[in-house]
Design a protein around this motif. Structure first.
Motif, PDB file in Angstrom:
ATOM      1  N   THR A 189      52.953 -12.600  45.888  1.00 47.00           N
ATOM      2  CA  THR A 189      53.136 -11.149  45.902  1.00 47.00           C
ATOM      3  C   THR A 189      53.207 -10.553  47.299  1.00 47.00           C
ATOM      4  N   THR A 190      52.525 -11.152  48.282  1.00 50.86           N
ATOM      5  CA  THR A 190      52.671 -10.596  49.631  1.00 50.86           C
ATOM      6  C   THR A 190      53.540 -11.518  50.483  1.00 50.86           C
ATOM      7  N   GLY A 191      53.985 -12.609  49.889  1.00 49.84           N
ATOM      8  CA  GLY A 191      54.867 -13.515  50.624  1.00 49.84           C
ATOM      9  C   GLY A 191      56.314 -13.167  50.344  1.00 49.84           C
ATOM     10  N   GLU A 192      57.001 -14.048  49.624  1.00 51.04           N
ATOM     11  CA  GLU A 192      58.433 -13.850  49.414  1.00 51.04           C
ATOM     12  C   GLU A 192      58.725 -12.714  48.439  1.00 51.04           C
ATOM     13  N   ARG A 193      57.785 -12.370  47.579  1.00 58.14           N
ATOM     14  CA  ARG A 193      58.046 -11.448  46.457  1.00 58.14           C
ATOM     15  C   ARG A 193      59.316 -11.907  45.744  1.00 58.14           C
ATOM     16  N   ILE A 194      59.275 -13.147  45.312  1.00 59.14           N
ATOM     17  CA  ILE A 194      60.481 -13.795  44.787  1.00 59.14           C
ATOM     18  C   ILE A 194      61.043 -13.022  43.596  1.00 59.14           C
ATOM     19  N   GLY A 195      62.342 -12.885  43.580  1.00 62.59           N
ATOM     20  CA  GLY A 195      63.004 -12.402  42.366  1.00 62.59           C
ATOM     21  C   GLY A 195      62.851 -10.922  42.081  1.00 62.59           C
ATOM     22  N   TYR A 196      61.652 -10.525  41.663  1.00 59.36           N
ATOM     23  CA  TYR A 196      61.498  -9.197  41.068  1.00 59.36           C
ATOM     24  C   TYR A 196      61.830  -8.067  42.039  1.00 59.36           C
ATOM     25  N   GLU A 197      61.198  -8.063  43.222  1.00 51.43           N
ATOM     26  CA  GLU A 197      61.407  -6.920  44.109  1.00 51.43           C
ATOM     27  C   GLU A 197      62.819  -6.907  44.677  1.00 51.43           C
ATOM     28  N   LYS A 198      63.420  -8.078  44.833  1.00 53.74           N
ATOM     29  CA  LYS A 198      64.814  -8.137  45.276  1.00 53.74           C
ATOM     30  C   LYS A 198      65.688  -7.449  44.239  1.00 53.74           C
ATOM     31  N   GLY A 199      65.419  -7.734  42.969  1.00 54.02           N
ATOM     32  CA  GLY A 199      66.166  -7.095  41.879  1.00 54.02           C
ATOM     33  C   GLY A 199      65.962  -5.594  41.873  1.00 54.02           C
ATOM     34  N   GLN A 200      64.694  -5.178  42.081  1.00 50.91           N
ATOM     35  CA  GLN A 200      64.383  -3.750  42.124  1.00 50.91           C
ATOM     36  C   GLN A 200      65.166  -3.065  43.234  1.00 50.91           C
ATOM     37  N   GLN A 201      65.239  -3.740  44.398  1.00 48.89           N
ATOM     38  CA  GLN A 201      65.917  -3.168  45.555  1.00 48.89           C
ATOM     39  C   GLN A 201      67.413  -3.013  45.275  1.00 48.89           C
ATOM     40  N   GLU A 202      68.017  -4.040  44.664  1.00 52.01           N
ATOM     41  CA  GLU A 202      69.449  -3.978  44.354  1.00 52.01           C
ATOM     42  C   GLU A 202      69.740  -2.842  43.373  1.00 52.01           C
ATOM     43  N   GLN A 203      68.853  -2.701  42.353  1.00 51.21           N
ATOM     44  CA  GLN A 203      69.031  -1.607  41.382  1.00 51.21           C
ATOM     45  C   GLN A 203      68.934  -0.254  42.077  1.00 51.21           C
ATOM     46  N   ALA A 204      67.927  -0.100  42.959  1.00 47.95           N
ATOM     47  CA  ALA A 204      67.727   1.173  43.668  1.00 47.95           C
ATOM     48  C   ALA A 204      68.929   1.486  44.555  1.00 47.95           C
ATOM     49  N   GLN A 205      69.465   0.461  45.230  1.00 44.77           N
ATOM     50  CA  GLN A 205      70.662   0.649  46.070  1.00 44.77           C
ATOM     51  C   GLN A 205      71.826   1.179  45.242  1.00 44.77           C
ATOM     52  N   THR A 206      72.078   0.504  44.106  1.00 47.14           N
ATOM     53  CA  THR A 206      73.191   0.893  43.227  1.00 47.14           C
ATOM     54  C   THR A 206      73.039   2.335  42.776  1.00 47.14           C
ATOM     55  N   LEU A 207      71.813   2.677  42.365  1.00 50.57           N
ATOM     56  CA  LEU A 207      71.536   4.018  41.858  1.00 50.57           C
ATOM     57  C   LEU A 207      71.753   5.080  42.942  1.00 50.57           C
ATOM     58  N   VAL A 208      71.197   4.831  44.137  1.00 47.87           N
ATOM     59  CA  VAL A 208      71.312   5.796  45.241  1.00 47.87           C
ATOM     60  C   VAL A 208      72.781   5.971  45.642  1.00 47.87           C
ATOM     61  N   LEU A 209      73.526   4.856  45.736  1.00 46.48           N
ATOM     62  CA  LEU A 209      74.945   4.939  46.103  1.00 46.48           C
ATOM     63  C   LEU A 209      75.728   5.754  45.080  1.00 46.48           C
ATOM     64  N   PRO A 260      81.711   6.591  53.493  1.00 42.60           N
ATOM     65  CA  PRO A 260      82.244   5.667  54.511  1.00 42.60           C
ATOM     66  C   PRO A 260      81.473   4.339  54.469  1.00 42.60           C
ATOM     67  N   GLN A 261      82.162   3.261  54.872  1.00 44.12           N
ATOM     68  CA  GLN A 261      81.566   1.916  54.853  1.00 44.12           C
ATOM     69  C   GLN A 261      80.263   1.867  55.658  1.00 44.12           C
ATOM     70  N   GLN A 262      80.245   2.585  56.792  1.00 46.24           N
ATOM     71  CA  GLN A 262      79.057   2.563  57.665  1.00 46.24           C
ATOM     72  C   GLN A 262      77.822   3.107  56.928  1.00 46.24           C
ATOM     73  N   VAL A 263      78.038   4.180  56.148  1.00 45.56           N
ATOM     74  CA  VAL A 263      76.929   4.784  55.387  1.00 45.56           C
ATOM     75  C   VAL A 263      76.456   3.821  54.302  1.00 45.56           C
ATOM     76  N   ARG A 264      77.411   3.165  53.631  1.00 47.70           N
ATOM     77  CA  ARG A 264      77.052   2.184  52.589  1.00 47.70           C
ATOM     78  C   ARG A 264      76.184   1.075  53.184  1.00 47.70           C
ATOM     79  N   GLU A 265      76.590   0.583  54.345  1.00 50.92           N
ATOM     80  CA  GLU A 265      75.848  -0.509  55.000  1.00 50.92           C
ATOM     81  C   GLU A 265      74.445  -0.054  55.404  1.00 50.92           C
ATOM     82  N   GLN A 266      74.337   1.213  55.871  1.00 49.87           N
ATOM     83  CA  GLN A 266      73.016   1.746  56.237  1.00 49.87           C
ATOM     84  C   GLN A 266      72.092   1.748  55.015  1.00 49.87           C
ATOM     85  N   ILE A 267      72.639   2.178  53.892  1.00 46.79           N
ATOM     86  CA  ILE A 267      71.834   2.259  52.657  1.00 46.79           C
ATOM     87  C   ILE A 267      71.417   0.859  52.204  1.00 46.79           C
ATOM     88  N   GLN A 268      72.339  -0.120  52.340  1.00 46.97           N
ATOM     89  CA  GLN A 268      72.027  -1.496  51.930  1.00 46.97           C
ATOM     90  C   GLN A 268      70.938  -2.117  52.810  1.00 46.97           C
TER      91      GLN A 268
END
Length: 305
Positions: free
Chosen positions: A245-265, A276-284
């Motif tokens: 949980t404080t190491g890699e946070r395998i799987g779950y939090e990565k998924g959460q982050q991808e979902q949050a990115q998609t939603l915010v975009l 613009p592409q630059q803004v997308r990259e900043q958000i990612q």
């Protein structure tokens, strides 16, 4: 193809776990062959050689195949061809394919390989273990080793007592198969199988490796995954062993982050138009906490600036 089917059929967790614990895999599934091998000498994965004999046409199917060079106790080198059949359904030409691979290894490298198969399907009647033909003047009988993971259902107590990593692999596989329609029960099993790793007193590296396998095959819908993650974080805190949980946070939090990115975009595009592409990259590049804060702040946005 649903995410569950796509991930559950994937060969990479099997390949990873076979590479990490190859001697234990052999001792667990094929003890008679394992007994021939001098494990004090290093084994070698012959990926390049295997690619030379595998037909490109078959790469579309999902297999975890490993060609491995080991040394016998008597000192001679032998090659093992380990095939993990991950497909959910049985197939008619399986035995012929096992023979064909064996023959190609012999033809190309002049090595008689020991062919072994691990069958992960759910059909208890499908048990291929030989390929043969017979004519009056010519015949062939090719026999290969197989294990059927389904058979371990009747050996559950034995699995629980075992400290071989492949006991955990088999338990995770069987419980995934048994809970396709009972995902709440799958969550309970996922938690108890992971807790068992800590109770066995395994090293952190082994816990991480087996956690990754269990997490990959025992897929949960988002709501149950969130519940599982909360329970698991609490469990690690209580044990003061924050390996995951404080190491890699395998799987779950990565998924959460991808979902949050998609939603915010998506929300940003609705509010201010194409980004613009630059803004997308900043958000990612934002962390989960930053994405959540941005999601809340979006309510007050009127223009991109």
């Amino acid at each position: 193809m649903s995410e569950e089917r796509e991930r559950a059929d994937n060969d990479s967790p099997w390949k990873e776990i076979l590479e990490a614990y190859f001697p234990q895999a052999m001792q667990f599934f094929f003890p008679q062959t394992a007994a021939l091998i001098n494990w004090e000498r290093p084994h070698e994965f012959l990926d390049k050689e295997f690619q030379q004999i595998a037909r490109e046409a078959e790469l579309g199917r999902r297999y975890a195949d490993k060609l491995v060079k080991v040394w016998q106790i008597q000192g001679e080198e032998i090659w093992l061809l380990i095939h993990v059949e991950i497909q959910a359904k049985s197939e008619d030409n399986f035995a012929q394919r096992m023979f064909s691979y064996n023959l190609r290894i012999f033809d190309k490298f002049a090595k008689p390989a020991i062919s072994l198969a691990i069958l992960c399907d759910a059909d208890s009647t499908w048990r291929p273990n030989q390929y043969s033909y017979n004519y009056p003047d010519c015949g062939l009988h090719f026999r290969f080793g197989t294990v059927k993971l389904l058979d371990y259902q009747n050996r559950w107590t034995e699995l629980e007592k075992s400290d071989n990593p492949f006991a955990t692999v088999v338990m995770a596989h069987l419980k995934t198969q048994q809970t396709t329609k009972q995902l709440g029960e799958r969550k309970t099993w996922k938690f108890s199988l992971i807790r068992r790793l800590y109770e066995q007193g395994l090293q952190e590296r082994d816990i991480r490796n087996l956690y990754r396998f269990i997490d990959w095959v025992m897929i949960l819908p988002k709501g149950l995954e969130a519940e599982f993650w909360q329970e698991f974080k609490q469990f690690e805190q209580e044990r003061t062993m924050s390996y995951i949980t404080t190491g890699e946070r395998i799987g779950y939090e990565k998924g959460q982050q991808e979902q949050a990115q998609t939603l915010v975009l998506r929300q940003l595009q609705k509010r201010v138009g194409e980004l613009p592409q630059q803004v997308r990259e900043q958000i990612q590049g934002l962390s989960l906490e930053q994405l959540e804060a941005l999601g809340e702040a979006l309510l007050d946005f009127s223009a991109l600036a």
